[in-house]
Design a protein around this motif. Structure first.
Motif, PDB file in Angstrom:
ATOM      1  N   CYS A   1       0.843  -1.191   0.000  1.00  0.00           N
ATOM      2  CA  CYS A   1       0.000   0.000   0.000  1.00  0.00           C
ATOM      3  C   CYS A   1       0.883   1.247   0.000  1.00  0.00           C
ATOM      4  O   CYS A   1       2.039   1.215   0.446  1.00  0.00           O
ATOM      5  CB  CYS A   1      -0.898  -0.021   1.234  1.00  0.00           C
ATOM      6  SG  CYS A   1      -2.321   1.081   1.156  1.00  0.00           S
ATOM      7  N   SER A  53       1.427  -5.133  10.738  1.00  0.00           N
ATOM      8  CA  SER A  53       0.275  -4.368  10.252  1.00  0.00           C
ATOM      9  C   SER A  53      -0.915  -5.312  10.119  1.00  0.00           C
ATOM     10  O   SER A  53      -0.760  -6.540  10.101  1.00  0.00           O
ATOM     11  CB  SER A  53       0.573  -3.693   8.911  1.00  0.00           C
ATOM     12  OG  SER A  53       0.701  -4.658   7.880  1.00  0.00           O
ATOM     13  N   ALA A  57      -5.072  -5.925   8.328  1.00  0.00           N
ATOM     14  CA  ALA A  57      -5.965  -5.606   7.214  1.00  0.00           C
ATOM     15  C   ALA A  57      -7.392  -5.971   7.590  1.00  0.00           C
ATOM     16  O   ALA A  57      -7.637  -7.016   8.205  1.00  0.00           O
ATOM     17  CB  ALA A  57      -5.546  -6.355   5.950  1.00  0.00           C
ATOM     18  N   ARG A  59      -8.478  -0.121  -2.024  1.00  0.00           N
ATOM     19  CA  ARG A  59      -7.769  -0.322  -0.762  1.00  0.00           C
ATOM     20  C   ARG A  59      -7.420   1.034  -0.159  1.00  0.00           C
ATOM     21  O   ARG A  59      -7.108   1.984  -0.874  1.00  0.00           O
ATOM     22  CB  ARG A  59      -6.492  -1.139  -1.006  1.00  0.00           C
ATOM     23  CG  ARG A  59      -5.685  -1.438   0.240  1.00  0.00           C
ATOM     24  CD  ARG A  59      -4.583  -2.461  -0.039  1.00  0.00           C
ATOM     25  NE  ARG A  59      -3.628  -2.030  -1.045  1.00  0.00           N
ATOM     26  CZ  ARG A  59      -2.483  -2.652  -1.312  1.00  0.00           C
ATOM     27  NH1 ARG A  59      -2.162  -3.760  -0.649  1.00  0.00           N
ATOM     28  NH2 ARG A  59      -1.671  -2.207  -2.250  1.00  0.00           N
ATOM     29  N   LYS A 119      -5.614   2.960   3.657  1.00  0.00           N
ATOM     30  CA  LYS A 119      -4.661   2.701   4.735  1.00  0.00           C
ATOM     31  C   LYS A 119      -4.897   3.665   5.886  1.00  0.00           C
ATOM     32  O   LYS A 119      -5.033   4.874   5.668  1.00  0.00           O
ATOM     33  CB  LYS A 119      -3.232   2.863   4.220  1.00  0.00           C
ATOM     34  CG  LYS A 119      -2.155   2.725   5.298  1.00  0.00           C
ATOM     35  CD  LYS A 119      -0.792   3.067   4.737  1.00  0.00           C
ATOM     36  CE  LYS A 119       0.272   3.098   5.826  1.00  0.00           C
ATOM     37  NZ  LYS A 119       1.572   3.570   5.313  1.00  0.00           N
ATOM     38  N   GLU A 126      -6.001  -1.322   5.318  1.00  0.00           N
ATOM     39  CA  GLU A 126      -4.805  -1.785   6.015  1.00  0.00           C
ATOM     40  C   GLU A 126      -4.369  -0.739   7.033  1.00  0.00           C
ATOM     41  O   GLU A 126      -4.654   0.449   6.886  1.00  0.00           O
ATOM     42  CB  GLU A 126      -3.662  -2.049   5.028  1.00  0.00           C
ATOM     43  CG  GLU A 126      -3.919  -3.204   4.089  1.00  0.00           C
ATOM     44  CD  GLU A 126      -2.692  -3.578   3.268  1.00  0.00           C
ATOM     45  OE1 GLU A 126      -1.605  -2.995   3.517  1.00  0.00           O
ATOM     46  OE2 GLU A 126      -2.815  -4.440   2.390  1.00  0.00           O
ATOM     47  N   ALA A 155      -1.605  -8.822   8.822  1.00  0.00           N
ATOM     48  CA  ALA A 155      -1.525  -8.804   7.365  1.00  0.00           C
ATOM     49  C   ALA A 155      -0.080  -8.903   6.892  1.00  0.00           C
ATOM     50  O   ALA A 155       0.239  -9.692   6.009  1.00  0.00           O
ATOM     51  CB  ALA A 155      -2.171  -7.534   6.823  1.00  0.00           C
TER      52      ALA A 155
END
Length: 363
Positions: A139, A165, A167, A290, A292, A327, A350
């Protein structure tokens, strides 16, 4: 046999060598770091006023680049030599890394610095760590490197800083039993979007909250509003007020959450965020599936009061029905409070990341 050599180079030559390494080692990776590195190396930048920077390259005797990095010593972390923005060739890079680390130890010793941190890019807000697995296109704002970097680095270091991290499947996400406390949180606190009509005031708010929320965290040191203004300036046209959520207790900011779409989805393989990506984003409205959550923080006086939960709820109200996956940024494995905020809703991480310390560890 060619003998690799370490040399200090100009910014112009550094970028030429770095681009060559990335074309060879990561031909499909989007490069979200070059504009940032240009800013950090600019002698007129606010960052430069508080940081010594030396671009270095490791070349063999034939002139072929095998490794590039930037040596940095920040005013806020004065006992540490940072090896920032490291890139390695897939062939010859492992030997070049050993030679670069030997030269880095000598350079640190000449400056009287007891510690080297590999993977800290000037400041944790600029980037920190290396991905430990090859897991597809990262990302926007997440480290981009082949997994063998971590394998090559581990034998050389005294301490490994591990990070994780997470998700979320946005469509399936639920706050579960915590949902019942949300109405009370929204009565107690106000969760507002940024006011970009006064961007410098909002950046100053962001900086003050960062410094208050993360004081004492490993590797963090105080930022200035000028540094953060520069940091966001390169992709300011992509940001929207909703991307910066501020928790207000009356008139006092007590927490913040920074999120944004995966802007790398707008960039072709090997490319950079630029006018083409801006056209796809603002004019064509190219879908991005997606997003973040880059940062979330609460000032010490308001921790454990549900402020983080309220900001997460505000964020998910904005991203639901617009994104498939959300994420998080990296979280230090010893940061139990941030980890618990994620693991209460998720079963597994993730991605995993690592940064590396040679010498005494930052406390």
């Amino acid at each position: 046999m060619s003998l690799p050599l370490v040399e200090r180079v100009s910014a112009r030559r550094f970028f030429l060598y770095r681009r060559t390494l990335r074309r060879i080692g990561q031909p499909a990776a989007r490069d979200s770091e070059e504009d940032l590195i240009r800013l950090l190396l600019c002698p007129r930048s606010a960052f430069a006023a508080r940081t010594r920077r030396i671009p270095v390259v490791v070349r063999d005797s034939g002139g072929r680049a095998l490794a590039t990095a930037v040596w940095m010593v920040a005013e806020g972390l004065p006992d540490t030599l940072q090896i920032a923005f490291l890139d390695l060739a897939p062939e010859g890079g492992q030997q070049a890394l050993s030679i670069l680390l030997d030269a880095s130890r000598q350079h640190a010793a000449s400056l009287g610095l007891p510690q080297i941190v590999i993977g800290l890019n000037g400041h944790v807000n600029n980037g920190f760590g290396f991905a430990t697995k090859d897991a597809g296109q990262p990302c926007f704002g997440v480290p981009s490197n082949p997994a063998y970097y971590a394998d090559w680095l581990r034998p050389h270091v005294d301490h490994i800083q591990k990070m994780t991290s997470y998700a979320y499947d946005v469509g399936a996400f639920s706050f579960g039993r915590h949902a019942r406390v949300l109405p009370g949180l929204f009565r107690r606190y106000r969760f507002r979007a940024a006011d970009f009509s006064d961007i410098r005031r909002e950046i100053a708010c962001y900086t003050a909250l960062n410094n208050a929320c993360f004081e004492g965290h490993p590797f963090y040191f105080t930022r200035t509003p000028a540094e953060d203004y520069e940091l966001f300036h390169s992709f300011r046209l992509f940001l929207k007020p909703e991307h910066f959520i501020v928790a207000m207790d009356g008139d006092r900011p007590v927490g913040f959450l920074l999120w944004y779409p995966d802007f790398d989805a707008l960039v072709p393989p090997g490319g950079r965020l630029g006018l083409g990506a801006l056209w796809r984003y603002r004019i064509r409205h190219q879908p991005i599936r997606r997003c973040k959550i880059a940062e979330i923080g609460v000032v010490p006086s308001h921790q454990h009061r549900g402020v983080a939960l309220g900001m997460m709820a505000e964020c998910f109200a904005r991203i639901r029905d617009r994104f498939a996956i959300c994420e998080t940024g990296w979280i230090l494995d010893e940061n139990e409070q941030s980890l618990s905020l994620n693991t209460r809703w998720l079963d597994a991480p993730a991605h995993t990341y690592e940064a590396y310390v040679i010498g005494s560890r930052v406390r």
